[in-house]
Structures are given as C-alpha cells and as structure tokens.
Motif scaffolding. Structure first.
Motif, short mmCIF file in Angstrom:
data_model
loop_
_atom_site.label_atom_id
_atom_site.label_comp_id
_atom_site.label_asym_id
_atom_site.label_seq_id
_atom_site.Cartn_x
_atom_site.Cartn_y
_atom_site.Cartn_z
N ARG A 1 0.90 -1.15 0.19
CA ARG A 1 0.14 0.09 0.06
C ARG A 1 1.06 1.28 0.23
N ALA A 2 1.93 1.31 0.72
CA ALA A 2 2.88 2.31 0.81
C ALA A 2 3.59 2.58 -0.39
N ALA A 3 4.13 1.29 -0.88
CA ALA A 3 4.67 1.43 -2.31
C ALA A 3 3.83 2.22 -3.34
N ALA A 4 2.55 1.88 -3.48
CA ALA A 4 1.55 2.30 -4.37
C ALA A 4 1.38 3.71 -4.35
N PHE A 5 1.39 4.24 -2.90
CA PHE A 5 1.32 5.84 -2.77
C PHE A 5 2.79 6.36 -3.38
N GLY A 6 3.76 5.98 -3.50
CA GLY A 6 5.04 6.37 -4.00
C GLY A 6 5.12 6.03 -5.72
N GLY A 7 4.07 5.51 -6.14
CA GLY A 7 4.25 5.11 -7.60
C GLY A 7 4.98 3.92 -7.96
N THR A 8 5.06 3.08 -7.00
CA THR A 8 5.50 1.50 -7.30
C THR A 8 4.57 0.69 -7.27
N THR A 9 4.48 -0.05 -8.59
CA THR A 9 3.27 -0.87 -8.72
C THR A 9 3.80 -2.38 -8.72
N SER A 10 4.88 -2.74 -8.76
CA SER A 10 5.31 -4.06 -8.60
C SER A 10 6.65 -4.11 -7.57
N ILE A 11 6.59 -5.21 -7.08
CA ILE A 11 7.98 -5.46 -6.39
C ILE A 11 8.23 -6.91 -6.40
N VAL A 12 9.68 -7.13 -6.09
CA VAL A 12 10.20 -8.36 -5.94
C VAL A 12 10.72 -8.69 -4.44
N TRP B 1 4.08 -17.27 -0.25
CA TRP B 1 2.86 -17.06 -1.13
C TRP B 1 1.89 -16.83 -0.15
N LYS B 2 1.88 -17.28 1.22
CA LYS B 2 0.81 -17.51 1.95
C LYS B 2 0.63 -15.95 2.89
N LYS B 3 1.90 -15.50 2.76
CA LYS B 3 1.93 -14.10 3.51
C LYS B 3 1.52 -13.06 2.54
N ALA B 4 1.82 -13.27 1.07
CA ALA B 4 1.24 -12.18 0.29
C ALA B 4 -0.26 -12.54 -0.28
N ASP B 5 -0.61 -13.81 -0.37
CA ASP B 5 -2.14 -14.01 -0.83
C ASP B 5 -3.01 -13.33 0.00
N GLY B 6 -4.05 -12.69 -0.44
CA GLY B 6 -4.98 -11.94 0.20
C GLY B 6 -4.43 -10.59 0.86
N ARG B 7 -3.35 -10.21 0.80
CA ARG B 7 -2.82 -9.00 1.35
C ARG B 7 -2.24 -7.79 0.30
N SER B 8 -1.35 -8.77 -0.65
CA SER B 8 -0.81 -7.61 -1.57
C SER B 8 -1.49 -6.76 -2.49
N CYS B 9 -1.42 -5.44 -2.35
CA CYS B 9 -2.13 -4.45 -3.13
C CYS B 9 -1.70 -4.26 -4.61
N ILE B 10 -0.38 -4.60 -4.78
CA ILE B 10 0.27 -4.36 -6.10
C ILE B 10 0.69 -5.80 -6.37
N ASP B 11 1.36 -6.17 -7.72
CA ASP B 11 2.01 -7.23 -8.34
C ASP B 11 3.04 -7.51 -7.58
N GLY C 1 -3.67 11.32 -3.19
CA GLY C 1 -3.29 10.93 -1.75
C GLY C 1 -4.61 10.23 -1.17
N GLN C 2 -5.33 9.55 -2.06
CA GLN C 2 -6.30 8.55 -1.47
C GLN C 2 -5.89 7.36 -1.92
N PHE C 3 -6.06 6.30 -0.98
CA PHE C 3 -5.80 5.10 -1.58
C PHE C 3 -7.13 4.35 -1.86
N ARG D 1 -2.66 -2.47 -13.34
CA ARG D 1 -3.39 -3.17 -14.60
C ARG D 1 -4.68 -2.54 -14.61
N GLY D 2 -4.74 -1.32 -14.97
CA GLY D 2 -5.81 -0.59 -15.31
C GLY D 2 -6.86 0.15 -14.24
N GLU D 3 -6.49 -0.42 -13.18
CA GLU D 3 -7.37 -0.01 -11.95
C GLU D 3 -6.53 1.07 -11.17
N ILE D 4 -7.33 2.29 -10.84
CA ILE D 4 -6.83 3.53 -10.18
C ILE D 4 -6.60 3.02 -8.80
#
Ligand code: URP
Ligand code: ZN
Ligand code: ZN
Length: 463
Positions: free
Chosen positions: A80-91, A110-120, A441-443, A433-436
């Motif tokens: 979520r924090a990454a997205a605020f700063g313009g980052t849309t993917s992490i490794v 995968w379990k840590k990320a599944d259901g939680r990650s806001c970006i790819d 400043g709003q998530f 992926r096309g979704e705002i």
C-alpha cells in the motif's frame, strides 16, 4: 473498463512524447497523439503531467523474520505504501530455511502475500543450503517463476554460504537461466572485526558501520564476479554502497562481463554521520552494507549516469525504533538490520536525480522501472508503456511539493530515514493493471488484488 489518459507527456526509458494512452481492461491498447475516447471511457486528464511506467522495486523484505524479530511492514501495509509512492510491482525475498526445501519457503511466502498484496509481486529465493536436492530445487523454483536467487557472503552462521555453494548456484544458472543476486560483504572478516570492537566495549550503533569497511564489500564483489566469470554466467550485486565496490563492477563491465548492480536511495543521499545521532537514534540507520562517508555519494551517482549501476531499489526492511531497533541498545550487533524506504524511492530519485540535473527523465524511468523489469524477467509486460503491456501507469506531477515525514507516510514504521526531506515531484494517480489504486493522496486499491508475477528466466542480464 476502458480508460483514456489524455494530454500527458509519456515518458519511457527511451522517449519523451506528448501522447494519450488508451487502457482496455488490464492492458495498454494504444499510445499516440489525440486518441479518440471510446464511448463510456473513463477520462483522466494528465495535462502538465508525465505518464510513466509504474515503478518496480526489485528488493524488498515484507513480513520477514530477521534479527530475532519481523520486518514491520507486511504485504498489505508495505505494498500500500509502495503504491502511494508510484511503485506498482515489487520483488520480495522468500527464505529457504537451512535443511529445508525451497518449495516450503515459496509456499510460506505465497501465504504471506496472498489476500494481502495491493500490487503485483514476484519473489526471489534466498538460498541458505544446497545440500541434498538444492540444485534441483533451484530448477523447480525457476519453473514457478522464481527466476532469481539471493546468496549471502555475510552473516556467518545465519545466512552466509561458502564459496563452493555460491559457485554451484552460479553454475546451475547456466542451465536454468536464473540470475544470482549477491549480498557481497566478506562476513568472515567482518565478524573478526566485530568481535574485537565488542571486546573493546564499542557497542554503539556507529560501530555497525565502522566494523564493515568498504574494502570488505569490494573484496566480496570482486570474488562474486570472479566466480560468475569462471561459471560463465551473469551476476547481480544487490544494495551496492561504496565507491570501492562500484570500481569492481566497473572494471568487470569494462571487460565485457555481464556484471550488474543496484544501489539504493540511502546510499545516494545519506552518510555515516547518521549513525552518530544521539539517544541511540543512530540505530535508525543500521542496515547492511552500512552508510559510507559522504565522498562515496557522487561516485554512486556517477555509476548510475554511466550505467555501471543499472537499478535503484530500496532494500525496504523496516523495524520500528521504539520496540525493535531498541533490541540493540547495549550491543550494536543486536540491532535488527534494515531501514524503510519503499514509499519514497521515486520521489527521492526524481528530486535528487532529475531535478538536480544528475540524470535525465528517461534514465529515471530506466533505473526505477524498465531495467528491473528486463533484468528480472518481467519485460515488456512491466516497465514499458506500449500496446500489450500491463497498464501499470503513474501520472507524475513534476511540480507537486512534498515533505517526507513519518507523520504522514504510509509505511508501518515509526520513523523515516528521510525525515524532513523536501522534494518536488510526486505520484498523483497510480494505476495497476488499469485500476486506479491511488488518486490525489487517497488509496483506492484493495488488499489481495495484487497478483503473483511468474517471472521468466534468461531475462535481460543474459542478453
Ligand atoms: O540491512 C539490511 N540490508 N537488511 C535486509 C537484509 C539484506 O541484507 O538485504
Ligand atoms: Zn542483503
Ligand atoms: Zn535486502
């Protein structure tokens, strides 16, 4: 859903053009001047803005056990924090436990990320053990899209592996096309220096930096590159921090070797004095490799300018000051190593790089998005603005002024390494992926919407 981004200036690693971008569902369908709006399309006006590919942070540690505690951001708060700063993917990094299978670690992450990650998100695998079926496990991981492995030359008895293991892993990549990422510091030498410092009663945070000299980094970088050269494969040095280490990469590249390296905003903008802050606040700047004397900073910028360094990532590994960093109050070796930064990478590199005239706008896009996509097997799906690419796009306001502060950031950590830094240039609207997912400043995204990125082997480092 169809979206037309109008009137902006599209900036990629290779071009800057006034153009509109048409997004159909999750992908970019057209890029060009004055595109007509299909009936019912959502219109985003990007007048006065740059339209850049979403940032890719190739080095993060979310929800990671380390130093007897866990990194403070999980996949929800960190992405979520990454997205605020313009980052849309992490490794991020999964960690193979010693004596266990890599698949177990992959399932855990995968379990840590599944259901939680806001970006790819993609995953590297940290290799701690190649005994038994480790080499076959590497091939298995590559089949799962884990196309890169990190090995540690530091942290003896915890994460460090010996040269034989490193060489075996490197050699295996000739077959499976993965990329070896090296944490390059001579951990054995550093441990002797640390033991001496502790015996002399030197326990304050500054000794974290003073016991890890730049030559210990340079030696390990040299050794890593030499082993990769013998194995005939590429190698990628993570979080490179010093001129000494950079010289090793440059020398190798000048010889035509496929040696690659990333640095991080903290090494470009902060220096060793931070570790001397009073009231134990130096602990906020304890990460590895450590901050260096100021003189190293212009050398690293020069490395980015001349492509001796190809990527800027964050090594985001946050620990709260109040209840985590404090674990090392009486002994710097017990301070959890790592610092927060996932949210601020684009702001900092844009302001201190592009605004300061150190790098071009195109180079900014290249080192924060396009090259990580290429090197780590995600290009052209990520890191590009072209028909067919994922619509991971940032509407970048070059005039937005922003003061970085723990009071307003979105990372789940109680301090900022860049507290009070005033930057010009920030993400206004972020599409994944096309979704705002962020607007003014709003998530607007949702935890769990981010997808696992199955990355290709033989990415850009192999070409
Ligand atoms: O201090 C650091 N860098 N913590 C994260 C783990 C690593 O070595 O990247
Ligand atoms: Zn590391
Ligand atoms: Zn790291």
């Amino acid at each position: 859903m169809t979206t037309l981004i109008r009137n902006g200036t599209v900036v990629t690693a290779s071009s800057t053009n006034p153009a509109d971008v048409l997004v159909e569902d999750e992908r970019i369908s057209q890029v060009g001047p004055a595109l007509g709006a299909p009936a019912g399309a959502r219109i985003i006006d990007a007048a006065g803005m740059y339209v850049i590919p979403g940032g890719i942070d190739a080095h993060t540690h979310l929800d990671m056990p380390f130093g007897g505690t866990m990194s403070a951001d999980d996949f929800e708060t960190g992405t979520r924090a990454a997205a605020f700063g313009g980052t849309t993917s992490i490794v991020d990094f999964a960690i193979q436990g010693r004596g266990t299978r890599m698949r177990d670690a992959l399932d855990t992450w995968w379990k840590k990320a599944d259901g939680r990650s806001c970006i790819d998100y993609g995953l590297h695998m940290i290799v701690t053990d190649l005994a038994n079926s480790g080499l076959e496990d590497m091939d298995d991981m590559v089949d799962e899209g884990v196309a890169s492995f990190k090995l540690f030359m530091a942290y003896p008895n915890v994460l460090m592996v010996d040269d034989a293991t490193i060489f075996k892993a490197l050699s295996r990549t000739a077959k499976n096309g993965a990329l070896i990422c090296m944490h390059a510091e001579n951990g054995s030498v550093i441990d002797v220096i640390i033991a001496k410092a502790l015996a002399e009663g030197k326990t304050a945070p500054i000794y974290h930096a003073l016991t890890r000299p730049p030559r210990a980094e340079a030696e390990a970088v040299h050794r890593a590159i030499a082993m990769a050269e013998i194995a005939g494969v590429p190698v990628y040095i993570v979080h490179l921090s010093s001129e000494d280490a950079l010289n090793q990469v440059r020398e190798a590249r000048d010889r035509g070797l496929p040696a690659f390296a990333e640095t991080c905003p903290q090494y470009l903008l902060l220096s060793i004095e931070e570790l001397e802050r009073p009231n134990f606040e130096g602990a906020k700047y304890v990460f590895t490799p450590p901050l260096r004397p100021k003189e190293h900073q212009p050398k690293l910028w020069d490395g980015l300018q001349h492509d001796d360094l190809q990527v800027v990532s964050t090594d985001h590994c946050p620990f709260c000051f109040a209840d985590q960093k404090i674990l090392g109050k009486d002994d710097f070796t017990k301070i959890p190593n790592g610092g927060p930064g996932i949210e601020n990478r684009l702001q900092l590199i844009y302001h201190y790089g592009v605004n300061a005239g150190k790098i071009s706008l195109n180079r900014f896009v290249e080192i924060t998005s396009t090259t990580p996509a290429r090197i780590f097997g995600m290009y052209p799906r990520k890191g590009e603005i072209a028909p067919g690419s994922d619509a991971d796009l940032v509407i970048w306001d070059p005039d937005a002024r922003y003061t970085i502060s723990a009071q307003t950031h979105h990372m789940r950590v109680d301090y900022s390494m860049f507290e009070g830094f005033e930057v010009r240039g920030n993400a206004r609207t972020v599409l994944s992926r096309g979704e705002i997912i962020v607007d003014n400043g709003q998530f607007l995204g949702k935890p769990g919407r981010g997808r696992y990125l199955k990355r290709a082997a033989r990415g850009g480092a192999w070409k």
